[in-house]
Design an enzyme around this catalytic site. Structure first.
Site, PDB file in Angstrom:
ATOM      1  N   HIS A  34       0.593  -1.236  -0.044  1.00 43.19           N
ATOM      2  CA  HIS A  34       0.034   0.049   0.057  1.00 43.19           C
ATOM      3  C   HIS A  34       1.010   1.159  -0.305  1.00 43.19           C
ATOM      4  O   HIS A  34       2.042   1.193   0.369  1.00 43.19           O
ATOM      5  CB  HIS A  34      -0.642  -0.085   1.351  1.00 43.19           C
ATOM      6  CG  HIS A  34      -1.948  -1.093   1.175  1.00 43.19           C
ATOM      7  ND1 HIS A  34      -3.077  -1.118   2.015  1.00 43.19           N
ATOM      8  CD2 HIS A  34      -2.090  -2.113   0.469  1.00 43.19           C
ATOM      9  CE1 HIS A  34      -3.889  -2.080   1.757  1.00 43.19           C
ATOM     10  NE2 HIS A  34      -3.466  -2.542   0.833  1.00 43.19           N
ATOM     11  N   GLU A  65       1.150   3.691   1.837  1.00 41.79           N
ATOM     12  CA  GLU A  65       1.806   4.102   3.168  1.00 41.79           C
ATOM     13  C   GLU A  65       2.852   3.235   3.772  1.00 41.79           C
ATOM     14  O   GLU A  65       4.061   3.852   3.924  1.00 41.79           O
ATOM     15  CB  GLU A  65       0.854   3.920   4.336  1.00 41.79           C
ATOM     16  CG  GLU A  65      -0.668   4.897   4.176  1.00 41.79           C
ATOM     17  CD  GLU A  65      -1.880   3.952   3.563  1.00 41.79           C
ATOM     18  OE1 GLU A  65      -2.951   4.282   4.030  1.00 41.79           O
ATOM     19  OE2 GLU A  65      -1.266   3.250   2.642  1.00 41.79           O
ATOM     20  N   CYS A  69      -5.700   1.836   6.136  1.00 44.13           N
ATOM     21  CA  CYS A  69      -6.515   0.469   6.571  1.00 44.13           C
ATOM     22  C   CYS A  69      -5.932   0.147   7.791  1.00 44.13           C
ATOM     23  O   CYS A  69      -5.067   0.686   8.404  1.00 44.13           O
ATOM     24  CB  CYS A  69      -6.374  -0.397   5.732  1.00 44.13           C
ATOM     25  SG  CYS A  69      -4.595  -1.168   5.162  1.00 44.13           S
ATOM     26  N   CYS A 119      -2.048  -0.681   7.475  1.00 42.77           N
ATOM     27  CA  CYS A 119      -1.323   0.557   7.163  1.00 42.77           C
ATOM     28  C   CYS A 119      -1.280   1.259   8.987  1.00 42.77           C
ATOM     29  O   CYS A 119      -0.180   1.884   9.194  1.00 42.77           O
ATOM     30  CB  CYS A 119      -1.580   1.348   6.348  1.00 42.77           C
ATOM     31  SG  CYS A 119      -1.381   0.811   4.690  1.00 42.77           S
TER      32      CYS A 119
END
Length: 161
Positions: free
Chosen positions: A61, A63, A91, A94
């Site tokens: 992701h 992040e 999420c 993360c």
């Protein structure tokens, strides 16, 4: 949700716009357009955009990519005093990394009603069991960040017909 007053709105917007540019780079590669920029003392220390499809890595992701880049660049797994700008509410995966890497502040754009854990599906960063507190500011350039995601998914649905 923990909130922090934005001290320098122009700087926050500048870094969020950079995150949006990164999100667009991901979209051009067929990835969900989410971008992230990690800043410490006014300097970018990590950048990333979603790339789980192209890397065959479900943890890639935006992040994660930005935090990994910053940790490698600084040769430190902890990033105190840093601010993470991300175009979409984090999420749970993360959010856990944000806490473990000791990011001090998260500024996100659009809410993520299905999987966001800053406010949408819970208030992860406010949990008593956490040993690190993260200040959270949501909604910066939310309409623009959300529009980018909406356009991406609309195009994807249109291409599937």
């Amino acid at each position: 949700m923990q909130r922090v007053k934005i001290i320098d709105r122009s700087q926050d917007e500048r870094f969020m716009r950079e995150a949006m540019e990164l999100a667009q780079q991901g979209a051009e590669r067929g990835e969900v357009p989410v971008g992230a920029v990690l800043v410490q003392e006014g300097e970018v220390i990590g950048r990333g955009f979603n790339c789980p499809i192209s890397t065959s890595d479900p943890s890639a992701h935006a992040e994660m990519v930005a935090i990994r880049a910053a940790a490698a660049a600084l040769q430190n797994y902890r990033l105190p005093g840093s601010t993470l700008y991300v175009t979409l509410e984090p999420c749970s995966m993360c959010a856990g990394l944000i806490v473990h890497s000791r990011v001090s502040r998260v500024v996100y754009g659009a809410a993520e009603p299905r999987a966001g854990v800053a406010v949408s599906r819970g208030q992860f960063f406010s949990q008593d069991f956490l040993n690190h507190r993260v200040l959270v500011e949501g909604g910066l350039l939310a309409e623009e960040c959300g529009a980018m995601l909406s356009a991406f998914f609309k195009a994807r649905r249109g291409g599937a017909k």
